[in-house]
Design an enzyme around this catalytic site. Structure first.
Site, PDB file in Angstrom:
ATOM      1  N   CYS A 185      -5.389  -2.302   2.993  1.00  0.00           N
ATOM      2  CA  CYS A 185      -5.301  -2.802   3.987  1.00  0.00           C
ATOM      3  C   CYS A 185      -6.385  -2.549   4.386  1.00  0.00           C
ATOM      4  O   CYS A 185      -7.092  -3.876   4.544  1.00  0.00           O
ATOM      5  CB  CYS A 185      -5.074  -0.710   4.279  1.00  0.00           C
ATOM      6  N   LYS A 223      -9.966   2.593  -3.111  1.00  0.00           N
ATOM      7  CA  LYS A 223     -10.295   2.066  -2.195  1.00  0.00           C
ATOM      8  C   LYS A 223     -11.639   2.139  -2.217  1.00  0.00           C
ATOM      9  O   LYS A 223     -11.982   3.648  -2.643  1.00  0.00           O
ATOM     10  CB  LYS A 223      -9.166   2.699  -1.331  1.00  0.00           C
ATOM     11  N   GLU A 249       0.994  -0.818   0.274  1.00  0.00           N
ATOM     12  CA  GLU A 249      -0.129   0.202  -0.252  1.00  0.00           C
ATOM     13  C   GLU A 249       0.887   1.395  -0.012  1.00  0.00           C
ATOM     14  O   GLU A 249       2.181   1.346   1.194  1.00  0.00           O
ATOM     15  CB  GLU A 249      -0.923  -0.479   1.437  1.00  0.00           C
TER      16      GLU A 249
END
Length: 497
Positions: free
Chosen positions: A374, A322, A264
């Site tokens: 994440c 995301k 990430e």
């Protein structure tokens, strides 16, 4: 003596709440969950609902106080807040999440005071997972940490994960704890209760051997990069070129792999800032070598929006933004209050935009995959609703915010559950660890150590087919559990007991 008895449960509640954390990684004492939850139901039985709620709150203080104390590290060490403010914020978070065990205890005490033991038992188990679901999905965008099913990843009940996900496993664990408590109280229940427990746990053990999905292609060689860039150095502009050189060097050592995955925000710069001089030449080199790269970095969108993103380079170039953002990390809920408080404490946090749910799957190694960034790997339904067209899962993460604490291990455990629920291999590339390859059975096949700059190479097999959970999702699981409890209630009413 009577007064001592009255205070026994409140004194023991935080102790047993803390003991529940031992069921989770890195400790892995899965059966501590049964001991802790059996105590939880025991104090609900012997007390009025209001007092049970108090004990439930104290239980929650023990659970979250010992289970998520690492938020202090993030706030103080990397957020820059002073020790007092950091401690107060950490205590506030623990105090808020402890309200959920209090709610569970209150509702359970109400149910356990009702007639019809065979209705009460599944009803209180349903309450446990319903409160977990509300905490995990709805409040402040969800905080599913320390849900009891994750501690059962290596126990027989994990066999039910491909059928019913974490909430189905949590229901069966809560039902087991309630049955054990009732066996202790009512001797006449022991024989039927033991029979039910043997069926539940024996069934889970047998289900561990079932393969719900199947291979659809040849093995893919993959390499995962772990740069181990210190969090306090990661975004320093004078360190940017060193970071870019490091990941380029690590990549060039593995042109023999089919897929190479970076963590990430491995690139500490926006996509537009590095595209021409860095990413375009890298993508051309990847095409020449026949390799696909999966790279994490931030990117700008339309207007002033910016995203936490993953891009693919090589044969196919595409981007994923995301969608499920971390509250108080990537966006600020409860505005304007939260923003005002954090401004006073001088804690810098992001304000990312969500990429939304309608994004096409990325592709690497010749197959599409589900991407999670994440915190997204903590949400089973987010993964399961995309997995039908995916051959494997990829999670890119940066747990460097939490230092050498239980948090990276807890996070990996949650990622492992996603692999088990969907019957897919999982590639997990992290900045500081734990980078790993997970099999469709949820077992870690290879793992890099924490805080080491390294690469991890392994082999995965593209998979197809849907597990029952991937086909149904959490809402169908809850519908089934509610129907089950309703049927039991009907049978109890019909039988008149």
């Amino acid at each position: 003596m009577t007064r001592l008895f009255q205070w026994k449960w409140p004194l023991l509640a935080p102790v047993f709440g803390a003991l529940l954390t031992l069921a989770f990684a890195p400790y892995g004492y899965s059966y501590m969950a049964l001991i802790s939850m059996a105590f939880f139901y025991r104090f609900c039985v012997v007390q009025p609902a209001g007092r049970a709620a108090l004990c439930g709150y104290l239980f929650g203080l023990g659970l979250f106080g010992f289970g998520i104390w690492w938020v202090y590290i993030s706030i103080h060490d990397f957020g820059g807040a002073d020790p007092i403010s950091s401690g107060l914020l950490a205590v506030l978070l623990v105090a808020i999440w402890a309200l959920f065990p209090a709610l569970t205890a209150y509702l359970s005490a109400k149910l356990l005071a009702m007639a019809g033991v065979w209705f009460r038992l599944p009803a209180v188990a349903l309450v446990w997972v319903a409160v977990e679901y509300f905490r995990g999905y709805w409040l402040l965008n969800g905080f599913p940490w320390l849900q009891v099913a994750y501690g059962q990843l290596n126990a027989p009940l994990a066999g039910y994960a491909p059928l019913a996900g974490v909430y189905g496993v949590g229901f069966l664990l809560a039902l087991t704890a309630a049955l054990l408590t009732e066996c202790w109280r009512v001797k006449t229940l022991r024989l039927p209760a033991i029979s039910i427990l043997c069926a539940i746990w024996g069934g889970g053990w047998l289900l561990r051997g079932v393969q719900w999905t199947h291979a659809v292609g040849e093995p893919i060689q993959v390499t995962l990069l772990q740069g181990n860039i210190a969090q306090d150095q990661k975004w320093q502009t004078d360190q940017r070129l060193n970071t870019l050189r490091l990941y380029l060097q690590l990549t060039e050592q593995h042109w023999d792999s089919d897929v190479i995955v970076w963590p990430e925000t491995a690139i500490p710069a926006f996509l537009s800032e590095v595209k021409d001089f860095y990413l375009d030449p890298l993508s051309a080199k990847a095409r020449e070598k026949g390799v696909d790269l999966v790279v994490g970095l931030p990117s700008y969108g339309a207007g002033k929006d910016y995203y936490n993103s993953v891009i693919t380079l090589g044969e196919t170039e595409a981007i994923y933004h995301k969608q499920h953002l971390l509250p108080f990390g990537e966006y600020l809920p409860l505005q304007p209050l939260s923003g005002w408080v954090l401004d006073r404490l001088q804690i810098p946090l992001g304000n990312f935009a969500s990429g939304g749910t309608r994004q096409p799957l990325l592709k690497a190694g010749g197959y599409p995959f589900v991407t999670t960034i994440c915190y997204e790997d903590a949400f089973g339904e987010l993964v399961s609703r995309q997995v039908g067209q995916a051959a494997y899962l990829v999670n890119v993460t940066n747990d460097g915010w939490f230092g050498n604490t239980p948090q990276p291990y807890q996070h990996m455990q949650m990622a492992q559950m996603r692999a088990l629920e969907t019957g897919r291999y999982l590639l997990r590339a992290t900045n500081t660890g734990l980078t790993g390859v997970v099999g469709p059975d949820g077992k870690i096949l290879a793992q890099a150590p924490l805080f080491t700059a390294t690469t991890l190479t392994g082999t995965i097999i593209p998979m197809a087919g849907l597990t029952p959970y991937a086909r149904w999702g959490d809402r169908a699981v809850f519908g089934g559990l509610v129907l089950l409890v309703g049927m039991v209630w009907g049978l109890v009413k019909f039988a008149g007991r």
